[in-house]
Design a protein around this motif. Structure first.
Motif, PDB file in Angstrom:
ATOM      1  N   LYS A  90      -5.181  53.825  -5.254  1.00 29.19           N
ATOM      2  CA  LYS A  90      -6.625  53.302  -5.181  1.00 29.19           C
ATOM      3  C   LYS A  90      -7.405  54.061  -6.319  1.00 29.19           C
ATOM      4  N   ASN A  91      -8.052  53.249  -7.131  1.00 30.84           N
ATOM      5  CA  ASN A  91      -8.851  53.733  -8.171  1.00 30.84           C
ATOM      6  C   ASN A  91     -10.107  52.927  -8.345  1.00 30.84           C
ATOM      7  N   GLY A  92     -11.425  53.338  -7.826  1.00 31.40           N
ATOM      8  CA  GLY A  92     -12.446  52.616  -7.538  1.00 31.40           C
ATOM      9  C   GLY A  92     -12.301  51.494  -6.458  1.00 31.40           C
ATOM     10  N   ALA A  93     -12.574  50.370  -7.037  1.00 30.20           N
ATOM     11  CA  ALA A  93     -12.451  49.247  -5.946  1.00 30.20           C
ATOM     12  C   ALA A  93     -11.073  48.650  -6.031  1.00 30.20           C
ATOM     13  N   GLU A  94     -10.285  49.165  -6.999  1.00 35.74           N
ATOM     14  CA  GLU A  94      -8.982  48.422  -6.877  1.00 35.74           C
ATOM     15  C   GLU A  94      -7.937  49.391  -6.276  1.00 35.74           C
ATOM     16  N   THR A  95      -6.988  48.554  -5.423  1.00 36.56           N
ATOM     17  CA  THR A  95      -5.877  49.048  -4.734  1.00 36.56           C
ATOM     18  C   THR A  95      -4.755  48.134  -5.087  1.00 36.56           C
ATOM     19  N   ARG A  96      -3.652  48.874  -5.466  1.00 33.32           N
ATOM     20  CA  ARG A  96      -2.578  48.230  -5.846  1.00 33.32           C
ATOM     21  C   ARG A  96      -1.430  48.969  -4.772  1.00 33.32           C
ATOM     22  N   ARG A  97      -0.422  48.009  -4.418  1.00 30.05           N
ATOM     23  CA  ARG A  97       0.252  48.243  -3.273  1.00 30.05           C
ATOM     24  C   ARG A  97       2.096  48.196  -4.059  1.00 30.05           C
ATOM     25  N   PHE A  98       2.709  49.257  -3.621  1.00 29.00           N
ATOM     26  CA  PHE A  98       4.134  49.164  -3.876  1.00 29.00           C
ATOM     27  C   PHE A  98       5.096  49.755  -2.742  1.00 29.00           C
ATOM     28  N   ASP A  99       6.364  49.453  -2.620  1.00 23.36           N
ATOM     29  CA  ASP A  99       7.231  49.679  -1.801  1.00 23.36           C
ATOM     30  C   ASP A  99       7.356  50.939  -1.572  1.00 23.36           C
ATOM     31  N   SER A 100       7.287  51.910  -2.316  1.00 26.95           N
ATOM     32  CA  SER A 100       7.613  53.375  -2.042  1.00 26.95           C
ATOM     33  C   SER A 100       6.791  54.160  -3.182  1.00 26.95           C
ATOM     34  N   VAL A 101       6.630  55.455  -2.894  1.00 28.58           N
ATOM     35  CA  VAL A 101       5.948  56.244  -3.691  1.00 28.58           C
ATOM     36  C   VAL A 101       6.891  56.565  -4.896  1.00 28.58           C
ATOM     37  N   ALA A 103       8.614  54.059  -6.310  1.00 33.34           N
ATOM     38  CA  ALA A 103       8.166  52.660  -7.110  1.00 33.34           C
ATOM     39  C   ALA A 103       6.605  52.893  -7.879  1.00 33.34           C
ATOM     40  N   LEU A 104       6.064  53.394  -7.172  1.00 31.91           N
ATOM     41  CA  LEU A 104       4.449  53.532  -7.709  1.00 31.91           C
ATOM     42  C   LEU A 104       4.624  54.413  -8.944  1.00 31.91           C
ATOM     43  N   ILE A 105       5.344  55.537  -8.792  1.00 28.59           N
ATOM     44  CA  ILE A 105       5.422  56.444  -9.966  1.00 28.59           C
ATOM     45  C   ILE A 105       6.255  55.851 -11.185  1.00 28.59           C
ATOM     46  N   GLU A 106       7.249  55.233 -10.934  1.00 30.61           N
ATOM     47  CA  GLU A 106       8.112  54.455 -11.657  1.00 30.61           C
ATOM     48  C   GLU A 106       7.232  53.436 -12.623  1.00 30.61           C
ATOM     49  N   ALA A 107       6.353  52.602 -11.873  1.00 31.57           N
ATOM     50  CA  ALA A 107       5.564  51.579 -12.397  1.00 31.57           C
ATOM     51  C   ALA A 107       4.314  52.389 -13.304  1.00 31.57           C
TER      52      ALA A 107
END
Length: 164
Positions: A90-101, A103-107
């Motif tokens: 979450k950054n400001g009004a935007e929320t991005r979803r990932f399958d795992s932490v 995956a989030l970090i790799e992206a």
């Protein structure tokens, strides 16, 4: 700017060039998770070189937790929340979803960051991860440095922390 914010959020654990947090001894594991706060900085020797630093609050465990990154003035830069099967940025009004932490970090960074090992390093354990060299020599003074030599690009993570 957006790439830089996502990079910052991903590294929480990720969390480099140590700033000023009050030193504390190595945190101990507990059934309810762990908690640290302090400063982190990250340098990725990509083309161009990417750097980031922020204040952080990290709570939980590799399986479920949260990381909040703030500017030196106290403005929230990003919030990361993860649990089995889902990770949210979450950054400001935007929320991005990932399958795992992971995956989030790799992206966010273009590289796999060892989240489970980061929790171990902060707890004073020399958890081994291929390509990474943690330096825990100053962990008792609330300082951690970890360098990733492979895969490229090289990355340097520095954290100054205290047990929250």
């Amino acid at each position: 700017m957006k790439r830089r914010l996502v990079l910052c959020a991903g590294w929480a654990g990720l969390l480099l060039a140590a700033g000023c947090a009050s030193p504390g001894g190595p945190p101990q594991d507990s059934d309810t998770g762990q908690a640290w706060s302090g400063r982190l900085s990250l340098r990725v020797d990509s083309e161009p070189v990417q750097t980031f630093s922020a204040m952080f609050d990290l709570r939980g465990a590799p399986q479920a937790g949260e990381l909040i990154l703030t500017s030196p003035l106290g403005n929230t830069l990003a919030q990361l929340h993860w649990s089995p099967g889902e990770a949210l940025l979450k950054n400001g009004a935007e929320t991005r979803r990932f399958d795992s932490v992971d995956a989030l970090i790799e992206a966010a960074t273009g590289a796999v960051i060892p989240v489970a090992a980061l929790f171990g390093w902060l707890a004073g354990r020399e958890d081994r991860v291929p390509g990474w060299r943690p330096d825990l020599s100053r962990i008792g003074a609330g300082r951690l440095q970890a360098t990733r030599d492979s895969p490229q690009p090289r990355a340097d993570l520095r954290i100054a922390f205290e047990r929250a």
